[in-house]
Design a protein around this motif. Structure first.
Motif, mmCIF file in Angstrom:
data_model
loop_
_atom_site.group_PDB
_atom_site.id
_atom_site.type_symbol
_atom_site.label_atom_id
_atom_site.label_comp_id
_atom_site.label_asym_id
_atom_site.label_seq_id
_atom_site.Cartn_x
_atom_site.Cartn_y
_atom_site.Cartn_z
ATOM 1 N N LEU A 143 57.975 43.767 42.996
ATOM 2 C CA LEU A 143 56.647 43.412 42.487
ATOM 3 C C LEU A 143 56.612 41.944 42.067
ATOM 4 N N ALA A 144 57.678 41.501 41.403
ATOM 5 C CA ALA A 144 57.734 40.108 40.965
ATOM 6 C C ALA A 144 57.855 39.162 42.156
ATOM 7 N N LEU A 145 58.714 39.501 43.123
ATOM 8 C CA LEU A 145 58.912 38.632 44.288
ATOM 9 C C LEU A 145 57.637 38.498 45.123
ATOM 10 N N SER A 146 56.773 39.496 45.072
ATOM 11 C CA SER A 146 55.538 39.423 45.856
ATOM 12 C C SER A 146 54.626 38.294 45.374
ATOM 13 N N TRP A 147 54.868 37.802 44.149
ATOM 14 C CA TRP A 147 54.089 36.691 43.619
ATOM 15 C C TRP A 147 54.639 35.342 44.060
ATOM 16 N N TYR A 148 55.864 35.303 44.580
ATOM 17 C CA TYR A 148 56.512 34.019 44.822
ATOM 18 C C TYR A 148 55.741 33.056 45.723
ATOM 19 N N PRO A 149 55.286 33.469 46.924
ATOM 20 C CA PRO A 149 54.578 32.500 47.782
ATOM 21 C C PRO A 149 53.394 31.850 47.076
ATOM 22 N N ALA A 150 52.615 32.645 46.342
ATOM 23 C CA ALA A 150 51.444 32.101 45.653
ATOM 24 C C ALA A 150 51.851 31.187 44.505
ATOM 25 N N CYS B 179 47.396 34.587 46.757
ATOM 26 C CA CYS B 179 46.914 33.249 46.412
ATOM 27 C C CYS B 179 45.553 33.320 45.731
ATOM 28 N N ASN B 180 44.700 34.222 46.179
ATOM 29 C CA ASN B 180 43.411 34.409 45.522
ATOM 30 C C ASN B 180 43.586 34.957 44.112
ATOM 31 N N ALA B 181 44.494 35.917 43.960
ATOM 32 C CA ALA B 181 44.764 36.466 42.631
ATOM 33 C C ALA B 181 45.344 35.395 41.721
ATOM 34 N N MET B 182 46.234 34.578 42.265
ATOM 35 C CA MET B 182 46.853 33.514 41.483
ATOM 36 C C MET B 182 45.816 32.487 41.038
ATOM 37 N N ARG B 183 44.879 32.168 41.919
ATOM 38 C CA ARG B 183 43.834 31.203 41.572
ATOM 39 C C ARG B 183 43.023 31.698 40.382
ATOM 40 N N LEU B 184 42.669 32.967 40.372
ATOM 41 C CA LEU B 184 41.882 33.516 39.272
ATOM 42 C C LEU B 184 42.705 33.600 37.990
ATOM 43 N N LEU B 185 43.981 33.960 38.113
ATOM 44 C CA LEU B 185 44.837 34.038 36.931
ATOM 45 C C LEU B 185 45.083 32.664 36.319
ATOM 46 N N ALA C 122 47.176 29.227 52.695
ATOM 47 C CA ALA C 122 46.431 30.279 52.000
ATOM 48 C C ALA C 122 45.927 29.800 50.649
ATOM 49 N N ALA C 123 46.732 29.011 49.957
ATOM 50 C CA ALA C 123 46.300 28.455 48.668
ATOM 51 C C ALA C 123 45.101 27.537 48.868
ATOM 52 N N GLY C 124 45.094 26.805 49.984
ATOM 53 C CA GLY C 124 43.951 25.951 50.309
ATOM 54 C C GLY C 124 42.699 26.769 50.592
ATOM 55 N N ILE C 125 42.865 27.890 51.314
ATOM 56 C CA ILE C 125 41.718 28.772 51.588
ATOM 57 C C ILE C 125 41.157 29.313 50.279
ATOM 58 N N ALA C 126 42.038 29.748 49.390
ATOM 59 C CA ALA C 126 41.602 30.270 48.095
ATOM 60 C C ALA C 126 40.880 29.206 47.278
ATOM 61 N N ASP C 127 41.218 27.935 47.564
ATOM 62 C CA ASP C 127 40.618 26.809 46.841
ATOM 63 C C ASP C 127 39.426 26.221 47.589
ATOM 64 N N TYR C 128 38.934 26.976 48.604
ATOM 65 C CA TYR C 128 37.742 26.611 49.383
ATOM 66 C C TYR C 128 37.960 25.387 50.280
ATOM 67 N N ASP C 129 39.213 25.107 50.633
ATOM 68 C CA ASP C 129 39.494 24.008 51.555
ATOM 69 C C ASP C 129 39.298 24.460 53.003
ATOM 70 N N THR C 130 39.105 23.499 53.880
ATOM 71 C CA THR C 130 39.007 23.786 55.314
ATOM 72 C C THR C 130 40.406 23.957 55.887
ATOM 73 N N VAL C 131 40.597 24.966 56.703
ATOM 74 C CA VAL C 131 41.910 25.244 57.272
ATOM 75 C C VAL C 131 42.247 24.228 58.346
ATOM 76 N N ASP C 132 43.460 23.715 58.289
ATOM 77 C CA ASP C 132 43.959 22.787 59.292
ATOM 78 C C ASP C 132 45.291 23.335 59.814
#
Length: 279
Positions: free
Chosen positions: A153-160, A219-225, A77-87
């Motif tokens: 709420l805090a734990l929901s950020w962990y994967p990203a 992951c998208n929110a994390m990328r912008l933050l 998901a972090a790769g998708i947010a970073d415009y990478d191709t999914v593998d």
């Protein structure tokens, strides 16, 4: 920032929804397996309380396995947010490196959930004929509900956080709380947005957007933050005072200019016939 988040997350989710099926179906399969373990547990141990241990074991196994799948998917998901191709092959290869933190994450959520159930039951639903809810108990229970809500709420950020920073488990959890309190309003808005995704997921039996969509959202929110924190880091290097105007007012428009350019407004044709605009 939030307007761009909603737009980018929708675009990324739409473009990669087929890939969501892989981790989401794994989660669905884990739910079926866990449920299947509970049924014979009741049948075999119905004359005693042993079926409760079978249930508990099934829940622990599900939580640990689901945690591994979630943390592993966060790398993709972090790769998708970073415009990478999914593998998808990489998704399965990443499982090995995510087992430890995935199990910790899944069991942490389970531990907080179980503890919260007991605490809420103790304060709001006391046992016994003469047991009534007291003002002190109601106050303590209410305070704990807000504490538990904050933890989730805090734990929901962990994967990203893990997928972007790759810190150790404890350090990542600490950063989750920092991000939450530093971006409380955005976190609440994103949480309400994800509640809508959960409702859609229930209708879709977890296939889409499901866990995969929720993790991509973070992951998208994390990328912008991260743009914000990169900006603050540059201010630190320049020796900018902690109470300066530059720190208090984040220039989101400038920071997200490239992201806006990479996510132009799409037309109906762009969604359903994207190849029409290919040159």
């Amino acid at each position: 920032m939030l307007n761009l988040f909603f737009k980018k997350n929708f675009y990324d989710g739409w473009d990669n929804v087929m890939y969501f099926f892989v981790p989401n179906l794994i989660i669905d399969f884990l739910v079926i397996i866990s449920s299947a373990l509970c049924i014979p547990g009741v049948t075999i141990f119905k004359e005693s309380q042993w079926y409760l241990y079978v249930w508990f074991a099934a829940i622990i196994l599900f939580s640990a396995a689901a945690g591994v799948v979630t943390v592993t998917w966060s790398e993709t998901a972090a790769g998708i947010a970073d415009y990478d191709t999914v593998d998808i092959k990489k998704f399965f290869k990443d499982i090995k490196n995510c087992i430890s933190d995935g199990i910790k994450f899944g069991l942490t959520i389970l531990a907080v959930l179980i503890y919260s159930i007991f605490v809420i039951r103790f304060f709001f639903f006391p046992k016994g004929e003469n047991q009534t809810v007291t003002f002190v108990g109601l106050l303590a229970g209410t305070v704990y509900v807000w504490i538990a809500f904050t933890i989730f709420l805090a734990l929901s950020w962990y994967p990203a956080v893990r997928a972007n920073l790759h810190n150790g488990y404890r350090k990542s959890i600490k950063k989750c709380f920092i991000i939450l309190f530093d971006n409380l309003f955005a976190s609440l808005i994103i949480t309400f947005y994800e509640m809508g995704l959960i409702l859609i997921s229930i209708i879709m039996l977890g296939i889409a957007p499901g866990m995969a969509g929720l993790v991509l959202s973070r992951c998208n929110a994390m990328r912008l933050l991260m743009k914000k924190y990169d900006y603050i880091e540059e201010l630190d290097k320049k020796g900018e005072p902690a109470n300066s105007q530059a720190r208090r007012k984040i220039p989101w428009k400038e920071l997200l200019a490239e992201e806006e350019e990479a996510n132009p407004v799409r037309t109906f044709k762009d969604f359903w016939l994207p190849w029409k605009d290919m040159k």
